[in-house]
Motif scaffolding. Sequence first.
Motif, PDB file in Angstrom:
ATOM      1  N   PRO A 155      -7.744  -1.563  -0.286  1.00  0.00           N
ATOM      2  CA  PRO A 155      -7.171  -2.899  -0.073  1.00  0.00           C
ATOM      3  C   PRO A 155      -6.005  -2.938   0.902  1.00  0.00           C
ATOM      4  O   PRO A 155      -5.882  -3.884   1.687  1.00  0.00           O
ATOM      5  CB  PRO A 155      -6.741  -3.309  -1.487  1.00  0.00           C
ATOM      6  CG  PRO A 155      -7.713  -2.624  -2.387  1.00  0.00           C
ATOM      7  CD  PRO A 155      -7.959  -1.287  -1.721  1.00  0.00           C
ATOM      8  N   HIS A 156      -5.132  -1.907   0.896  1.00  0.00           N
ATOM      9  CA  HIS A 156      -3.965  -1.961   1.770  1.00  0.00           C
ATOM     10  C   HIS A 156      -4.332  -1.847   3.247  1.00  0.00           C
ATOM     11  O   HIS A 156      -3.499  -2.109   4.119  1.00  0.00           O
ATOM     12  CB  HIS A 156      -2.973  -0.847   1.398  1.00  0.00           C
ATOM     13  CG  HIS A 156      -3.412   0.528   1.784  1.00  0.00           C
ATOM     14  ND1 HIS A 156      -4.177   1.320   0.944  1.00  0.00           N
ATOM     15  CD2 HIS A 156      -3.215   1.257   2.927  1.00  0.00           C
ATOM     16  CE1 HIS A 156      -4.423   2.474   1.540  1.00  0.00           C
ATOM     17  NE2 HIS A 156      -3.852   2.462   2.752  1.00  0.00           N
ATOM     18  N   GLU A 157      -5.569  -1.462   3.537  1.00  0.00           N
ATOM     19  CA  GLU A 157      -6.017  -1.334   4.923  1.00  0.00           C
ATOM     20  C   GLU A 157      -6.572  -2.644   5.476  1.00  0.00           C
ATOM     21  O   GLU A 157      -6.974  -2.689   6.649  1.00  0.00           O
ATOM     22  CB  GLU A 157      -7.093  -0.250   5.018  1.00  0.00           C
ATOM     23  CG  GLU A 157      -6.600   1.135   4.603  1.00  0.00           C
ATOM     24  CD  GLU A 157      -7.713   2.173   4.664  1.00  0.00           C
ATOM     25  OE1 GLU A 157      -7.669   3.007   5.572  1.00  0.00           O
ATOM     26  OE2 GLU A 157      -8.606   2.123   3.804  1.00  0.00           O
ATOM     27  N   LEU A 158      -6.600  -3.687   4.657  1.00  0.00           N
ATOM     28  CA  LEU A 158      -7.203  -4.960   5.051  1.00  0.00           C
ATOM     29  C   LEU A 158      -6.136  -6.025   5.247  1.00  0.00           C
ATOM     30  O   LEU A 158      -5.049  -5.963   4.681  1.00  0.00           O
ATOM     31  CB  LEU A 158      -8.193  -5.434   3.983  1.00  0.00           C
ATOM     32  CG  LEU A 158      -9.254  -4.436   3.510  1.00  0.00           C
ATOM     33  CD1 LEU A 158     -10.156  -5.102   2.479  1.00  0.00           C
ATOM     34  CD2 LEU A 158     -10.061  -3.902   4.680  1.00  0.00           C
ATOM     35  N   SER A 159      -6.471  -7.035   6.042  1.00  0.00           N
ATOM     36  CA  SER A 159      -5.599  -8.199   6.189  1.00  0.00           C
ATOM     37  C   SER A 159      -5.728  -9.095   4.964  1.00  0.00           C
ATOM     38  O   SER A 159      -6.623  -8.900   4.114  1.00  0.00           O
ATOM     39  CB  SER A 159      -5.989  -8.987   7.437  1.00  0.00           C
ATOM     40  OG  SER A 159      -7.263  -9.606   7.254  1.00  0.00           O
ATOM     41  N   GLY A 160      -4.848 -10.091   4.857  1.00  0.00           N
ATOM     42  CA  GLY A 160      -4.915 -11.001   3.722  1.00  0.00           C
ATOM     43  C   GLY A 160      -6.242 -11.737   3.644  1.00  0.00           C
ATOM     44  O   GLY A 160      -6.836 -11.870   2.561  1.00  0.00           O
ATOM     45  N   GLY A 161      -6.739 -12.209   4.771  1.00  0.00           N
ATOM     46  CA  GLY A 161      -8.020 -12.904   4.779  1.00  0.00           C
ATOM     47  C   GLY A 161      -9.168 -11.992   4.404  1.00  0.00           C
ATOM     48  O   GLY A 161     -10.092 -12.397   3.682  1.00  0.00           O
TER      49      GLY A 161
END
Length: 274
Positions: A155-161
């Motif tokens: 998850p920390h590798e992804l943007s909010g969207g």
Amino acid sequence: MADALFKVEDLHLSLPDLARKPLFGTAPRITILKGLSFTVPEGAITGIVGESGSGKTSLGRTLIRLLTPDAGRIIFAGRDIAGLDDEALRPLRRDLQIIFQDPFSSLNPRKTVGAIIASPLLLHKVATAGGEARDLALEALTQVGLPASFAARYPHELSGGQRQRVGIARAVALKPRFILADEIVSGLDVSSQAQILALLMELRARMNFTMAFISHDLSVVRRLCDRVIVMRKGEIVEDADTVTLFDKPQHAYTRLLRDSIPLPEVSDGWLQDA
């Protein structure tokens, strides 16, 4: 009008007021929902709006029985689920899904995206083996517009969207009858908001699930929802189809909400252009 997936009758809810809890003893209870009665049409997106503290999030969580009401009936697909215990609710959980407001805190940071989506599939026996669950997880990622390679990411590798798309994928992978979306675009930038809303409209058209969409943004509700429930201080002050509610609101509070928030005249294709 479509048949009602939910029929709610005289729903009451109170919760402990932890701010007033004594050092010893139990906290006094504060009334949250005050005798609500309404229906949620099957296949529709029903908006639930109101100012902060109106009870809209508590209502949504009571609908899917994350909260237990004090009194009243919640008839889901013909069955009253208001008083069911955890064991009796377990077979219904697959059909009652939620997409949370904060896509970061609702995703396990120690699991990959693929595992996050696959775990509920195994829990609810939609998939019976790990390989099948992985295949269905990849299919869900594709449905929400993310490449299969994202299954290996955290998850920390992804943007909010992108994280919010993972939350949507986790919910729709189970093919539920009902999804509660609780302020799911409030933390996103305008472009990401439009993309997520367009995705929801596309998924609803393809999968025909029913949704309750909780939001404080009336312009979003106006574009996305078929019906709108307006809440104030734990009560429903208005419940109407979207066009009627915005064009001819009957309650002074609804008019105040409408007039206090900018509501641009949006074109029918604004989400598709995002």
